[in-house]
Design an enzyme around this catalytic site. Sequence first.
Site: not given
Length: 286
Positions: A203, A227, A277
């Site tokens: 991430d 996100s 993502q």
Amino acid sequence: MGTTLADVLSLDQEDGRTFRGHSPVPSPPRVFGGQLVAQALAAAGRTVPAGRRPHSLHAHFLHPGDTALPLTYEVDDVHDGGALTLRHVVAVQGDRSLFRLVASFGEPRPGPAHELPSPVPRAFEAVPAAEAGLAGAEPSTRRWAAGLRAVIPLDLRFPALPPRDAVVRGERPAPRQRILVRAADPLPDDPLLHACAIAYASDLLLLSTAMLPHGLVMGDPRVHAVSFDHSVWFHAAARADDWLDDEMESEWAGDGRALCHGRLRDAQGRLVATVAQEGALRTARA
């Protein structure tokens, strides 16, 4: 000495399907998304049969978490089959669900295999330590990197000046960036722990890749970037306390959203994990 990544991934088991996790100290005010992903995967992995490793995870971020408070991970058994184990995990603080994850686990099986080679050379030993690699960067970039390393238990190196530095200088670089990353401290020989550590690192900086061609960086008060969801596909077992090469790109942004991908490879060039993502990317009205 601050909290290690192994400490972050070491959950307290409250009962057979409920686990408690904590944020590193020091830590940013909000829980790092990679921490939620990694701790939820660790909780799920603690409930699967021995020998089954993570195949994939798919997660959704619902609310920000407070790093001053513990996190509770509640695991549901979705499926236990001959080839596949599926778990659903909810991360909770107080009476609020922060995060949901579905993870699949299985045993390695024989079958056709191929992998596209990467054109990026991987002479990891030639990449200088972060301080030396950023010697020519703007002061704000060096402060950003130091602040990041202070709250994230990962060791970072930059094969080239991060594109964030170009944004600070008024440029608009392409939506691509590359870092070398590993756990800042050695990890035990537990394959699940290393998969969780890779999920944690997956991430890092990912959504910021979409901001680069727009002259924006994380922390800019003009931008709202969070996100929505996060997916990881695990391709090969690897040690997360050895260097991994993380290549990130954003091929699309629009409608207040951005899509980003990451590919993590080891020193031999093997593709270890693929990441996807989507997040919000909006700017304040002029």
